[in-house]
Write a protein that holds these residues in place. Structure first.
Motif, PDB file in Angstrom:
ATOM      1  N   ILE A  11      -1.765  -8.264 -15.126  1.00 10.26           N
ATOM      2  CA  ILE A  11      -2.725  -8.684 -14.102  1.00 10.26           C
ATOM      3  C   ILE A  11      -3.893  -9.424 -14.746  1.00 10.26           C
ATOM      4  O   ILE A  11      -4.331 -10.469 -14.250  1.00 10.26           O
ATOM      5  CB  ILE A  11      -3.197  -7.461 -13.280  1.00 10.26           C
ATOM      6  N   LYS A  12      -4.378  -8.927 -15.865  1.00 12.27           N
ATOM      7  CA  LYS A  12      -5.478  -9.589 -16.573  1.00 12.27           C
ATOM      8  C   LYS A  12      -5.063 -11.007 -16.986  1.00 12.27           C
ATOM      9  O   LYS A  12      -5.829 -11.967 -16.801  1.00 12.27           O
ATOM     10  CB  LYS A  12      -5.860  -8.768 -17.816  1.00 12.27           C
ATOM     11  N   ALA A  13      -3.868 -11.154 -17.503  1.00 11.45           N
ATOM     12  CA  ALA A  13      -3.380 -12.480 -17.916  1.00 11.45           C
ATOM     13  C   ALA A  13      -3.245 -13.417 -16.712  1.00 11.45           C
ATOM     14  O   ALA A  13      -3.533 -14.619 -16.817  1.00 11.45           O
ATOM     15  CB  ALA A  13      -2.040 -12.334 -18.640  1.00 11.45           C
ATOM     16  N   ALA A  14      -2.826 -12.874 -15.581  1.00 10.81           N
ATOM     17  CA  ALA A  14      -2.692 -13.705 -14.374  1.00 10.81           C
ATOM     18  C   ALA A  14      -4.058 -14.202 -13.913  1.00 10.81           C
ATOM     19  O   ALA A  14      -4.210 -15.371 -13.535  1.00 10.81           O
ATOM     20  CB  ALA A  14      -2.002 -12.909 -13.271  1.00 10.81           C
ATOM     21  N   PHE A  15      -5.062 -13.324 -13.948  1.00  8.35           N
ATOM     22  CA  PHE A  15      -6.411 -13.765 -13.575  1.00  8.35           C
ATOM     23  C   PHE A  15      -6.918 -14.828 -14.548  1.00  8.35           C
ATOM     24  O   PHE A  15      -7.552 -15.803 -14.135  1.00  8.35           O
ATOM     25  CB  PHE A  15      -7.387 -12.583 -13.521  1.00  8.35           C
ATOM     26  N   GLU A  16      -6.621 -14.681 -15.827  1.00  6.38           N
ATOM     27  CA  GLU A  16      -7.046 -15.673 -16.814  1.00  6.38           C
ATOM     28  C   GLU A  16      -6.343 -17.009 -16.564  1.00  6.38           C
ATOM     29  O   GLU A  16      -6.962 -18.066 -16.648  1.00  6.38           O
ATOM     30  CB  GLU A  16      -6.762 -15.165 -18.230  1.00  6.38           C
ATOM     31  N   ALA A  17      -5.062 -16.962 -16.253  1.00  6.71           N
ATOM     32  CA  ALA A  17      -4.310 -18.190 -15.995  1.00  6.71           C
ATOM     33  C   ALA A  17      -4.846 -18.904 -14.758  1.00  6.71           C
ATOM     34  O   ALA A  17      -4.853 -20.145 -14.703  1.00  6.71           O
ATOM     35  CB  ALA A  17      -2.822 -17.874 -15.822  1.00  6.71           C
ATOM     36  N   ALA A  30      -4.324 -21.409  -7.105  1.00  6.47           N
ATOM     37  CA  ALA A  30      -3.042 -20.790  -7.436  1.00  6.47           C
ATOM     38  C   ALA A  30      -1.995 -21.885  -7.552  1.00  6.47           C
ATOM     39  O   ALA A  30      -0.828 -21.663  -7.283  1.00  6.47           O
ATOM     40  CB  ALA A  30      -2.651 -19.791  -6.355  1.00  6.47           C
ATOM     41  N   SER A  31      -2.445 -23.079  -7.971  1.00  4.69           N
ATOM     42  CA  SER A  31      -1.498 -24.189  -8.012  1.00  4.69           C
ATOM     43  C   SER A  31      -2.015 -25.291  -8.926  1.00  4.69           C
ATOM     44  O   SER A  31      -3.150 -25.261  -9.394  1.00  4.69           O
ATOM     45  CB  SER A  31      -1.299 -24.762  -6.599  1.00  4.69           C
ATOM     46  N   VAL A  32      -1.137 -26.261  -9.137  1.00  3.97           N
ATOM     47  CA  VAL A  32      -1.517 -27.522  -9.762  1.00  3.97           C
ATOM     48  C   VAL A  32      -1.313 -28.572  -8.677  1.00  3.97           C
ATOM     49  O   VAL A  32      -0.191 -28.933  -8.352  1.00  3.97           O
ATOM     50  CB  VAL A  32      -0.656 -27.828 -11.007  1.00  3.97           C
ATOM     51  N   ASP A  33      -2.426 -28.994  -8.060  1.00  2.00           N
ATOM     52  CA  ASP A  33      -2.380 -29.915  -6.924  1.00  2.00           C
ATOM     53  C   ASP A  33      -2.023 -31.331  -7.362  1.00  2.00           C
ATOM     54  O   ASP A  33      -2.115 -31.674  -8.546  1.00  2.00           O
ATOM     55  CB  ASP A  33      -3.740 -29.975  -6.224  1.00  2.00           C
ATOM     56  N   ARG A  45       5.815 -21.104  -9.903  1.00  2.00           N
ATOM     57  CA  ARG A  45       6.808 -22.029 -10.470  1.00  2.00           C
ATOM     58  C   ARG A  45       6.306 -22.615 -11.774  1.00  2.00           C
ATOM     59  O   ARG A  45       7.077 -22.808 -12.715  1.00  2.00           O
ATOM     60  CB  ARG A  45       7.139 -23.140  -9.476  1.00  2.00           C
ATOM     61  N   THR A  46       5.012 -22.914 -11.846  1.00  2.00           N
ATOM     62  CA  THR A  46       4.450 -23.433 -13.091  1.00  2.00           C
ATOM     63  C   THR A  46       4.679 -22.444 -14.225  1.00  2.00           C
ATOM     64  O   THR A  46       5.095 -22.826 -15.324  1.00  2.00           O
ATOM     65  CB  THR A  46       2.945 -23.707 -12.923  1.00  2.00           C
ATOM     66  N   ALA A  47       4.423 -21.179 -13.963  1.00  2.00           N
ATOM     67  CA  ALA A  47       4.588 -20.149 -15.005  1.00  2.00           C
ATOM     68  C   ALA A  47       6.037 -20.065 -15.472  1.00  2.00           C
ATOM     69  O   ALA A  47       6.317 -20.014 -16.676  1.00  2.00           O
ATOM     70  CB  ALA A  47       4.112 -18.795 -14.478  1.00  2.00           C
ATOM     71  N   ILE A  48       6.965 -20.072 -14.521  1.00  2.00           N
ATOM     72  CA  ILE A  48       8.376 -19.959 -14.890  1.00  2.00           C
ATOM     73  C   ILE A  48       8.836 -21.207 -15.646  1.00  2.00           C
ATOM     74  O   ILE A  48       9.467 -21.109 -16.703  1.00  2.00           O
ATOM     75  CB  ILE A  48       9.256 -19.734 -13.632  1.00  2.00           C
ATOM     76  N   VAL A  49       8.510 -22.377 -15.137  1.00  2.00           N
ATOM     77  CA  VAL A  49       8.948 -23.622 -15.790  1.00  2.00           C
ATOM     78  C   VAL A  49       8.358 -23.736 -17.188  1.00  2.00           C
ATOM     79  O   VAL A  49       9.047 -24.113 -18.143  1.00  2.00           O
ATOM     80  CB  VAL A  49       8.575 -24.840 -14.916  1.00  2.00           C
ATOM     81  N   LYS A  50       7.087 -23.384 -17.308  1.00  2.00           N
ATOM     82  CA  LYS A  50       6.448 -23.440 -18.632  1.00  2.00           C
ATOM     83  C   LYS A  50       7.135 -22.481 -19.606  1.00  2.00           C
ATOM     84  O   LYS A  50       7.437 -22.845 -20.746  1.00  2.00           O
ATOM     85  CB  LYS A  50       4.965 -23.088 -18.498  1.00  2.00           C
ATOM     86  N   ALA A  51       7.405 -21.267 -19.163  1.00  2.00           N
ATOM     87  CA  ALA A  51       8.049 -20.285 -20.032  1.00  2.00           C
ATOM     88  C   ALA A  51       9.466 -20.716 -20.393  1.00  2.00           C
ATOM     89  O   ALA A  51       9.864 -20.635 -21.559  1.00  2.00           O
ATOM     90  CB  ALA A  51       8.059 -18.912 -19.348  1.00  2.00           C
ATOM     91  N   VAL A  52      10.212 -21.173 -19.410  1.00  2.00           N
ATOM     92  CA  VAL A  52      11.598 -21.589 -19.668  1.00  2.00           C
ATOM     93  C   VAL A  52      11.627 -22.762 -20.640  1.00  2.00           C
ATOM     94  O   VAL A  52      12.448 -22.801 -21.553  1.00  2.00           O
ATOM     95  CB  VAL A  52      12.315 -21.922 -18.340  1.00  2.00           C
ATOM     96  N   SER A  53      10.695 -23.699 -20.471  1.00  2.00           N
ATOM     97  CA  SER A  53      10.678 -24.846 -21.392  1.00  2.00           C
ATOM     98  C   SER A  53      10.283 -24.440 -22.801  1.00  2.00           C
ATOM     99  O   SER A  53      10.562 -25.154 -23.755  1.00  2.00           O
ATOM    100  CB  SER A  53       9.756 -25.947 -20.872  1.00  2.00           C
ATOM    101  N   VAL A  81      13.004 -19.905  -7.204  1.00  2.00           N
ATOM    102  CA  VAL A  81      12.892 -20.244  -8.630  1.00  2.00           C
ATOM    103  C   VAL A  81      12.783 -18.961  -9.460  1.00  2.00           C
ATOM    104  O   VAL A  81      13.426 -18.834 -10.507  1.00  2.00           O
ATOM    105  CB  VAL A  81      11.687 -21.174  -8.879  1.00  2.00           C
ATOM    106  N   LEU A  82      11.996 -18.016  -8.990  1.00  2.00           N
ATOM    107  CA  LEU A  82      11.913 -16.732  -9.691  1.00  2.00           C
ATOM    108  C   LEU A  82      13.290 -16.087  -9.782  1.00  2.00           C
ATOM    109  O   LEU A  82      13.690 -15.578 -10.829  1.00  2.00           O
ATOM    110  CB  LEU A  82      10.945 -15.786  -8.972  1.00  2.00           C
ATOM    111  N   ARG A  83      14.023 -16.137  -8.691  1.00  2.00           N
ATOM    112  CA  ARG A  83      15.335 -15.471  -8.649  1.00  2.00           C
ATOM    113  C   ARG A  83      16.326 -16.128  -9.592  1.00  2.00           C
ATOM    114  O   ARG A  83      17.250 -15.476 -10.085  1.00  2.00           O
ATOM    115  CB  ARG A  83      15.877 -15.457  -7.215  1.00  2.00           C
TER     116      ARG A  83
END
Ligand SMILES: [Zn+2]
Length: 127
Positions: A11-17, A30-33, A45-53, A81-83
């Motif tokens: 949760i702390k990391a999510a608030f920092e992000a 909560a987005s990149v507009d 989706r940003t978090a998942i795509v960044k991690a996967v890359s 995307v999460l799924r």
């Protein structure tokens, strides 16, 4: 089966992000507009795509934080995307913006709603 997760650290990391959100148009941190609204990318989706890359293919949990005082769940696109990369039993932590204040005021959960990804996206395409 999901691995053990330090939910406080997550949760702390999510608030920092969230501080790095680019919410020029939506003002919803909560987005990149994008000026072309359809190209806006939610934080999930940003978090998942960044991690996967970066080569990450396994996730134990995700925390969703916003500036809204109630817990908000991911949109349908993000759920799918999460799924793609996460197990149906993976915990999804829906965290209100006043999480810390609620914890200080005595709500041990801090207002966090925990739900599995499978409950958020029933009958999903299985991966
Ligand atoms: Zn989304």
């Amino acid at each position: 089966m999901s691995a053990t997760v330090d939910k406080e650290e997550l949760i702390k990391a999510a608030f920092e992000a969230k501080e790095n959100a680019y919410s020029k148009y939506s003002k919803f941190r909560a987005s990149v507009d994008n000026a072309s609204y359809g190209e806006t990318m939610c934080a999930e989706r940003t978090a998942i795509v960044k991690a996967v890359s970066d080569g990450v293919r396994s996730f134990a949990a995700i925390a969703i934080v916003t500036d809204v005082s109630v817990a908000i769940s991911p949109c349908g696109l993000c759920r799918q995307v999460l799924r793609e990369f996460c197990a149906a039993d993976m915990p999804v932590l829906l965290v209100p913006a006043n999480y810390t204040k609620q914890r200080v005021d005595g709500d041990s959960s801090g207002g966090v709603k925990e739900i599995s990804l499978g409950d958020l996206l029933p009958y999903s395409f299985d991966t």
